[in-house]
Motif scaffolding. Sequence first.
Motif, PDB file in Angstrom:
ATOM      1  N   PRO A   9     -26.345  17.862 -29.853  1.00 28.54           N
ATOM      2  CA  PRO A   9     -26.735  16.521 -29.409  1.00 28.54           C
ATOM      3  C   PRO A   9     -25.994  16.154 -28.112  1.00 28.54           C
ATOM      4  O   PRO A   9     -24.866  16.592 -27.895  1.00 28.54           O
ATOM      5  N   PRO A  10     -26.651  15.412 -27.254  1.00 26.30           N
ATOM      6  CA  PRO A  10     -25.980  15.043 -25.992  1.00 26.30           C
ATOM      7  C   PRO A  10     -24.808  14.098 -26.260  1.00 26.30           C
ATOM      8  O   PRO A  10     -24.852  13.278 -27.171  1.00 26.30           O
ATOM      9  N   ARG A  11     -23.762  14.232 -25.461  1.00 29.96           N
ATOM     10  CA  ARG A  11     -22.582  13.369 -25.595  1.00 29.96           C
ATOM     11  C   ARG A  11     -22.751  12.131 -24.723  1.00 29.96           C
ATOM     12  O   ARG A  11     -23.218  12.217 -23.598  1.00 29.96           O
ATOM     13  N   LEU A  12     -22.369  11.018 -25.260  1.00 29.32           N
ATOM     14  CA  LEU A  12     -22.424   9.772 -24.504  1.00 29.32           C
ATOM     15  C   LEU A  12     -21.131   9.516 -23.738  1.00 29.32           C
ATOM     16  O   LEU A  12     -21.111   8.798 -22.756  1.00 29.32           O
ATOM     17  N   THR A  13     -20.061  10.087 -24.214  1.00 30.82           N
ATOM     18  CA  THR A  13     -18.783   9.917 -23.536  1.00 30.82           C
ATOM     19  C   THR A  13     -18.204  11.275 -23.203  1.00 30.82           C
ATOM     20  O   THR A  13     -18.546  12.281 -23.820  1.00 30.82           O
ATOM     21  N   ARG A  14     -17.320  11.235 -22.223  1.00 28.36           N
ATOM     22  CA  ARG A  14     -16.669  12.467 -21.820  1.00 28.36           C
ATOM     23  C   ARG A  14     -15.417  12.644 -22.669  1.00 28.36           C
ATOM     24  O   ARG A  14     -14.649  11.708 -22.847  1.00 28.36           O
ATOM     25  N   ARG A  15     -15.242  13.802 -23.186  1.00 28.90           N
ATOM     26  CA  ARG A  15     -14.062  14.070 -24.005  1.00 28.90           C
ATOM     27  C   ARG A  15     -12.877  14.299 -23.085  1.00 28.90           C
ATOM     28  O   ARG A  15     -12.921  15.129 -22.196  1.00 28.90           O
ATOM     29  N   ARG A  16     -11.829  13.518 -23.284  1.00 30.32           N
ATOM     30  CA  ARG A  16     -10.639  13.654 -22.449  1.00 30.32           C
ATOM     31  C   ARG A  16      -9.549  14.336 -23.237  1.00 30.32           C
ATOM     32  O   ARG A  16      -9.467  14.210 -24.449  1.00 30.32           O
ATOM     33  N   GLY A  17      -8.703  14.958 -22.472  1.00 32.68           N
ATOM     34  CA  GLY A  17      -7.557  15.593 -23.099  1.00 32.68           C
ATOM     35  C   GLY A  17      -6.497  14.547 -23.421  1.00 32.68           C
ATOM     36  O   GLY A  17      -6.630  13.375 -23.089  1.00 32.68           O
ATOM     37  N   PRO A  18      -5.458  14.943 -24.073  1.00 36.85           N
ATOM     38  CA  PRO A  18      -4.404  13.986 -24.408  1.00 36.85           C
ATOM     39  C   PRO A  18      -3.730  13.442 -23.142  1.00 36.85           C
ATOM     40  O   PRO A  18      -3.616  14.125 -22.138  1.00 36.85           O
ATOM     41  N   VAL A  19      -3.326  12.185 -23.211  1.00 38.99           N
ATOM     42  CA  VAL A  19      -2.698  11.519 -22.072  1.00 38.99           C
ATOM     43  C   VAL A  19      -1.187  11.673 -22.191  1.00 38.99           C
ATOM     44  O   VAL A  19      -0.606  11.408 -23.246  1.00 38.99           O
ATOM     45  N   SER A  20      -0.583  12.089 -21.106  1.00 38.09           N
ATOM     46  CA  SER A  20       0.864  12.294 -21.136  1.00 38.09           C
ATOM     47  C   SER A  20       1.588  10.956 -21.000  1.00 38.09           C
ATOM     48  O   SER A  20       1.012   9.933 -20.593  1.00 38.09           O
ATOM     49  N   LEU A  21       2.853  10.958 -21.292  1.00 43.83           N
ATOM     50  CA  LEU A  21       3.669   9.759 -21.187  1.00 43.83           C
ATOM     51  C   LEU A  21       3.750   9.282 -19.745  1.00 43.83           C
ATOM     52  O   LEU A  21       3.681   8.081 -19.470  1.00 43.83           O
ATOM     53  N   LYS A  22       3.836  10.208 -18.821  1.00 47.38           N
ATOM     54  CA  LYS A  22       3.903   9.855 -17.401  1.00 47.38           C
ATOM     55  C   LYS A  22       2.617   9.147 -16.960  1.00 47.38           C
ATOM     56  O   LYS A  22       2.663   8.150 -16.236  1.00 47.38           O
ATOM     57  N   GLN A  23       1.480   9.629 -17.402  1.00 51.61           N
ATOM     58  CA  GLN A  23       0.207   8.991 -17.057  1.00 51.61           C
ATOM     59  C   GLN A  23       0.123   7.575 -17.632  1.00 51.61           C
ATOM     60  O   GLN A  23      -0.370   6.661 -16.975  1.00 51.61           O
ATOM     61  N   ARG A  24       0.600   7.389 -18.844  1.00 54.27           N
ATOM     62  CA  ARG A  24       0.583   6.053 -19.452  1.00 54.27           C
ATOM     63  C   ARG A  24       1.462   5.081 -18.673  1.00 54.27           C
ATOM     64  O   ARG A  24       1.080   3.941 -18.441  1.00 54.27           O
ATOM     65  N   ILE A  25       2.629   5.536 -18.269  1.00 55.00           N
ATOM     66  CA  ILE A  25       3.542   4.678 -17.504  1.00 55.00           C
ATOM     67  C   ILE A  25       2.926   4.309 -16.167  1.00 55.00           C
ATOM     68  O   ILE A  25       2.954   3.145 -15.752  1.00 55.00           O
ATOM     69  N   VAL A  26       2.337   5.272 -15.481  1.00 52.64           N
ATOM     70  CA  VAL A  26       1.726   5.014 -14.175  1.00 52.64           C
ATOM     71  C   VAL A  26       0.578   4.017 -14.315  1.00 52.64           C
ATOM     72  O   VAL A  26       0.444   3.090 -13.519  1.00 52.64           O
TER      73      VAL A  26
END
Length: 151
Positions: A9-26
Motif C-alpha cells: 500500500p502507498p505510504r502517506l508519510t515518510r518514515r524517518r529515522g530516529p532523531v538524535s539528541l543534538k537534532q532535538r536541541i537544535v
Amino acid sequence: MTKPPTPTPPRLTRRRGPVSLKQRIVRRVLMIVPMAALVFLVGRMGWLDQAADKLTFSRTSWFDNTALVEHFRTIVTHNGMTSDSKDCLLFVLNGNDPPDATRIDVMEKHSGTCPGDRNTLPHLFTLRIDRIDQTAQTDWQSPGVFRPLPR
C-alpha cells in the motif's frame, strides 16, 4: 504455482529515522530564539502596555484615581506627547477640583534612573479630565489652551 507478489500500500508519510539528541536541541533553539526576540520586541514597542491598558481600563475606572493615572501614563508615553519613560513621569492630581472634573499636572521626574537635575521638577502639561463624559483635554504644546488629547 507461484503467487503474484502482493502490492504494498502507498505510504502517506515518510518514515524517518530516529532523531538524535543534538537534532532535538537544535530544533528547540531554532524555535526559542526567534520567539524570545519577538517577545522582547513587543515589550520594547509598548504593545504589551497598551494591550493591558485596553483590557483593564473600563468605564468605572474613570472614577478611580490610580487607574486613571496609569491609563494616562500609558497614553501619554505612547502617543508622542513626551519622550520620557513611564517611570520618569509624575502625575499630580489637584485635590481642590470637584470630583467629576479633575486636573492632572504631568511633571518630569529627575530621580533614580531618570536623567536631569535632581533639584528641578519641570511641568510638562496639564490634563483636564471630565469623568462624567469620560473625556480628556490637554494643554500640551499650547499652555492654557485645552484641546482633545492626541491619539
